[in-house]
Design an enzyme around this catalytic site. Structure first.
Site, PDB file in Angstrom:
ATOM      1  N   HIS A  13     126.474  17.445 -37.560  1.00 47.20           N
ATOM      2  CA  HIS A  13     126.107  18.862 -37.586  1.00 47.20           C
ATOM      3  C   HIS A  13     126.974  19.611 -38.583  1.00 47.20           C
ATOM      4  CE1 HIS A  13     124.558  18.199 -33.300  1.00 47.20           C
ATOM      5  NE2 HIS A  13     123.518  18.613 -33.980  1.00 47.20           N
ATOM      6  N   GLY A  17     121.421  17.768 -37.949  1.00 51.17           N
ATOM      7  CA  GLY A  17     122.477  17.864 -38.954  1.00 51.17           C
ATOM      8  C   GLY A  17     121.968  17.752 -40.379  1.00 51.17           C
ATOM      9  N   ASP A  34     117.160  23.527 -27.694  1.00 52.02           N
ATOM     10  CA  ASP A  34     117.951  22.517 -28.405  1.00 52.02           C
ATOM     11  C   ASP A  34     119.180  22.141 -27.568  1.00 52.02           C
ATOM     12  OD1 ASP A  34     118.441  20.906 -30.626  1.00 52.02           O
ATOM     13  OD2 ASP A  34     119.588  22.435 -31.700  1.00 52.02           O
TER      14      ASP A  34
HETATM   15  P1  13P Z   1     122.973  21.535 -39.264  1.00 55.68           P
HETATM   16  O1  13P Z   1     123.844  22.664 -38.812  1.00 55.68           O
HETATM   17  O2  13P Z   1     123.729  20.481 -39.994  1.00 55.68           O
HETATM   18  O3  13P Z   1     121.806  22.036 -40.044  1.00 55.68           O
HETATM   19  O4  13P Z   1     122.386  20.839 -37.931  1.00 55.68           O
HETATM   20  C1  13P Z   1     121.513  21.547 -37.098  1.00 55.68           C
HETATM   21  C2  13P Z   1     121.092  20.790 -35.894  1.00 55.68           C
HETATM   22  O5  13P Z   1     121.104  19.579 -35.879  1.00 55.68           O
HETATM   23  C3  13P Z   1     120.641  21.549 -34.724  1.00 55.68           C
HETATM   24  O6  13P Z   1     120.372  20.740 -33.618  1.00 55.68           O
END
Ligand code: 13P
Length: 287
Positions: free
Chosen positions: A178, A207, A81
């Site tokens: 996020h 996110g 990621d």
């Molecule tokens: P969240 O923390 O809002 O769940 O987002 C996670 C994300 O987008 C990881 O790439």
């Protein structure tokens, strides 16, 4: 088994479902995520990426995620990621990652195109698929700050980006941030549909924590076929560990709290996996 290729993503897109990409930091969070695939019978992606590598180290976390995926009977992808580094991408591909996300959103547009095209070539040479990002997604990856959305994805630029880079999936910025925010952000769903129509590739919603089931399902109708979740699992893990601490007094039992954390991550991940997999269509309950 390791979930390779874009088949699961394309099948999800065609069926207005999404494959969840859950972020893992350690053994227990990774095990909880894999357990979600096993319990739900649906594919999941373990995201062992740049940000978590700063905590756990690249090699230990990457090998842990790959080992759990390969040992499981369920379909489990292992994804890098938010990587800005071609060296990191190459290292993860060498280890056997099934997909990578190259994040050049901090760069000028032409530089982002060049970085992303190189990453896509490397991923495809290794038999993996690649996700790219255009406009940055605000908010901290590892702690929830009350971030406001930054730039939004422009559909015309997204079409140019996808055709010049060859990315298999595109992370969209449609108001998503996020982490948890005081009030859930309002997503520009019309923009999501416009980006889908302009690009023709499966879209990725980052996110997702705190967005609400109805909004998430609406996104699945508009081209989103992968949904990234992190803060929701972090919260589940921490709440469970905190609740288990009194029973671990006088702070001697490490296994009890960690087991509680793992089970809480699995429960949260199962719920989200079934929601995104539209398990209710198959008679399963999203509970
Ligand atoms: P969240 O923390 O809002 O769940 O987002 C996670 C994300 O987008 C990881 O790439």
């Amino acid at each position: 088994m390791l979930l390779t290729g874009t088949g699961a993503l394309l099948a999800a897109a065609a069926d207005r479902r999404a494959v969840p990409g859950f972020v893992a930091y350690n053994l227990e969070t990774a095990q909880g995520i894999v357990a979600a695939a096993e319990t739900s019978g649906l594919p999941v992606i373990v995201q062992a990426g740049s940000s978590a590598f700063r905590h756990a180290g690249m090699l230990p976390l990457a090998q842990l995620a790959l080992g759990l995926a390969r040992a499981s009977d369920a379909q489990v992808g292992v994804h890098l990621d938010h990587s800005r580094s071609l060296e990191e991408i190459a290292a993860c591909l060498d280890l056997g990652y099934s997909s990578v996300m190259v994040d050049g959103s901090h760069l000028a547009y032409e530089e982002n195109v060049a970085l992303t095209r190189s990453a896509v070539e490397r991923a495809h040479d290794a038999g993996a698929w690649a996700e790219g990002e255009l406009a940055g997604i605000a908010g901290d990856e590892d702690v929830s700050t009350d971030a406001a959305p930054a730039a939004m994805t422009d559909p015309g630029q997204a079409a140019d980006f996808v055709s010049r880079t060859g990315v298999d999936a595109l992370a969209v910025a449609i108001g998503n941030v996020h982490g948890f925010t005081a009030r859930p952000p309002r997503l520009d769903l019309g923009r999501c549909a416009a980006v889908r129509d302009a690009t023709g590739v499966p879209l990725v919603l980052h996110g997702a924590s705190g967005l609400g089931d109805e909004v998430l399902l609406a996104c699945l109708d508009l081209g989103v076929a992968k949904v990234n979740v992190n803060a929701e699992l972090r919260r589940a893990f921490l709440e469970a560990v905190g609740a288990a601490l009194p029973a671990a007094m006088p702070l001697s039992d490490l296994v009890g709290p960690l087991t509680a954390g793992r089970e809480a991550v699995a429960a949260a991940a199962v719920r989200t996996t079934r929601l995104l997999g539209r398990a209710e269509r198959r008679g399963g309950l999203v509970t």
